[in-house]
Scaffold this active site. Sequence first.
Site, PDB file in Angstrom:
ATOM      1  N   LYS A  18      14.085  37.344  73.584  1.00 48.72           N
ATOM      2  CA  LYS A  18      12.787  38.007  73.484  1.00 48.72           C
ATOM      3  C   LYS A  18      12.713  38.941  72.267  1.00 48.72           C
ATOM      4  O   LYS A  18      13.744  39.292  71.683  1.00 48.72           O
ATOM      5  CB  LYS A  18      12.482  38.752  74.795  1.00 48.72           C
ATOM      6  CG  LYS A  18      12.517  37.828  76.031  1.00 48.72           C
ATOM      7  CD  LYS A  18      11.379  36.843  76.066  1.00 48.72           C
ATOM      8  CE  LYS A  18      11.426  35.653  76.992  1.00 48.72           C
ATOM      9  NZ  LYS A  18      12.009  35.587  78.262  1.00 48.72           N
TER      10      LYS A  18
HETATM   11  C1  LIG Z   1      11.852  34.958  79.720  1.00 48.00           C
HETATM   12  C2  LIG Z   1      10.729  34.792  80.670  1.00 48.00           C
HETATM   13  C3  LIG Z   1      10.774  35.287  81.980  1.00 48.00           C
HETATM   14  C4  LIG Z   1      12.019  35.813  82.616  1.00 48.00           C
HETATM   15  O1  LIG Z   1      12.619  36.827  81.930  1.00 48.00           O
HETATM   16  P1  LIG Z   1      14.108  37.305  82.345  1.00 48.00           P
HETATM   17  O2  LIG Z   1      14.233  38.659  81.748  1.00 48.00           O
HETATM   18  O3  LIG Z   1      15.041  36.312  81.716  1.00 48.00           O
HETATM   19  O4  LIG Z   1      14.203  37.303  83.812  1.00 48.00           O
HETATM   20  C5  LIG Z   1       9.638  35.213  82.759  1.00 48.00           C
HETATM   21  N1  LIG Z   1       8.507  34.656  82.276  1.00 48.00           N
HETATM   22  C6  LIG Z   1       8.428  34.136  81.052  1.00 48.00           C
HETATM   23  C7  LIG Z   1       7.132  33.561  80.587  1.00 48.00           C
HETATM   24  C8  LIG Z   1       9.545  34.171  80.205  1.00 48.00           C
HETATM   25  O5  LIG Z   1       9.481  33.618  78.983  1.00 48.00           O
END
Ligand SMILES: *Cc1c(COP(=O)(O)O)cnc(C)c1O
Length: 391
Positions: A183
């Site tokens: 992210k």
């Molecule tokens: C990455 C992601 C998540 C989950 O995030 P985590 O921190 O890995 O649990 C949820 N929704 C979307 C759209 C994502 O891209």
Amino acid sequence: MEQTFLPLSRPAIEQQEIDAVVEVLKSGWITTGPKNAELEDAIKAYTGAEHAVALSSATAGLHLTLVALGIGPGDEVITPSMTWVSTVNLITLMGAKPVFVDVDADTLMTSAERIEALISDKTKLIIPVHYAGAPLDLDAIYAVAEQYNIPVVEDAAHAIGCEYKGRPIGQTGHCIFSLHAIKNVTTAEGGIFTTNDAKLAERIRRLKFHGLGVDAFDRETQGRAPQAEVIEPGYKYNMPDICAVLGLGQMQRLESITRQRQDLVAHYRELLSDVAGITPMSVPSYTHKHCWHLMIIRVEPSICGFDRDQLIGLLKQQGIGAGIHFKACHSQKYYRENYATRFGDINPDLSNTEFNSQRICSLPLFPGMQLSDVERVVTAIKQNIGSSHEA
Ligand SMILES: *Cc1c(COP(=O)(O)O)cnc(C)c1O
């Protein structure tokens, strides 16, 4: 000549963040503590949200939110199938029914009209997804949610640095950001819940750590008061300070992280603008600031002469990483085989989701990547399309 591998993503970690992690390691306090509080303050200052709770992941945040809102058997939760599986898995694990809403063909985001068409007397929650770094049309979605009096939790996993009509995502509503390694801002693993609802924030804070009534880091005793009691059974979803301090450093560089991504994407979009069969995705028509979490293209096999999966293979042969964000949840094995028996009829119109699930591909995009890397990716795509594009 062998070129170095160009990954889909690489975290933007600078020496100052490495130094800060080392400092935490040496400090004697490595798990949830003062750096969590600082990260929460930084997120509040940036988004304008009144409350922020740092968590072990966005998935943990989704889980706690579903618990706090009392979602369970008999309830329906409207969410796109074009999303990461964690939301759909958790709705299912809570015993509720995920009601899949279709998305726009080009932004990959759902809309107020599509949501409204699926609202029933069992609908207890709407979880729309800000996509690829672009914001949902929040005004329209909240107008519908308020009309039917249904709460909304925004999946803002992609949306740190994104703005809708001049305001950062997180300033209003209940939002869950992801700080996973891919992210825009990362703590390796982590998530942040933001809200202006003090009671809900307190509940999430309690649920994330065993349901204990006290969370405040006490500088004197280096921890929480030993007398803290279980108010309700809770989970163990807290973030270590080793992680929080990483995210803190990146929050200070958020503008520059976002600008680098914007510049890379502008170059991609310019170079791809005349490539038939390749369509860059994800620019909504309303006023927004795109934080470009992902550079997604749609591959039209009848024009390109290769399909999306073949393109991923071709890029890999040339040392270029690519991804899929996302393969529709309802097309994943468990949901394909069990949705009907478990939940009944599926929304029959998921045509944009299904169309894109077969065709979308995410290209390398991360701070520190060079404009020449963008050129390398586009050249590789064009070479595979055929001789008409070769110099
Ligand atoms: C990455 C992601 C998540 C989950 O995030 P985590 O921190 O890995 O649990 C949820 N929704 C979307 C759209 C994502 O891209």
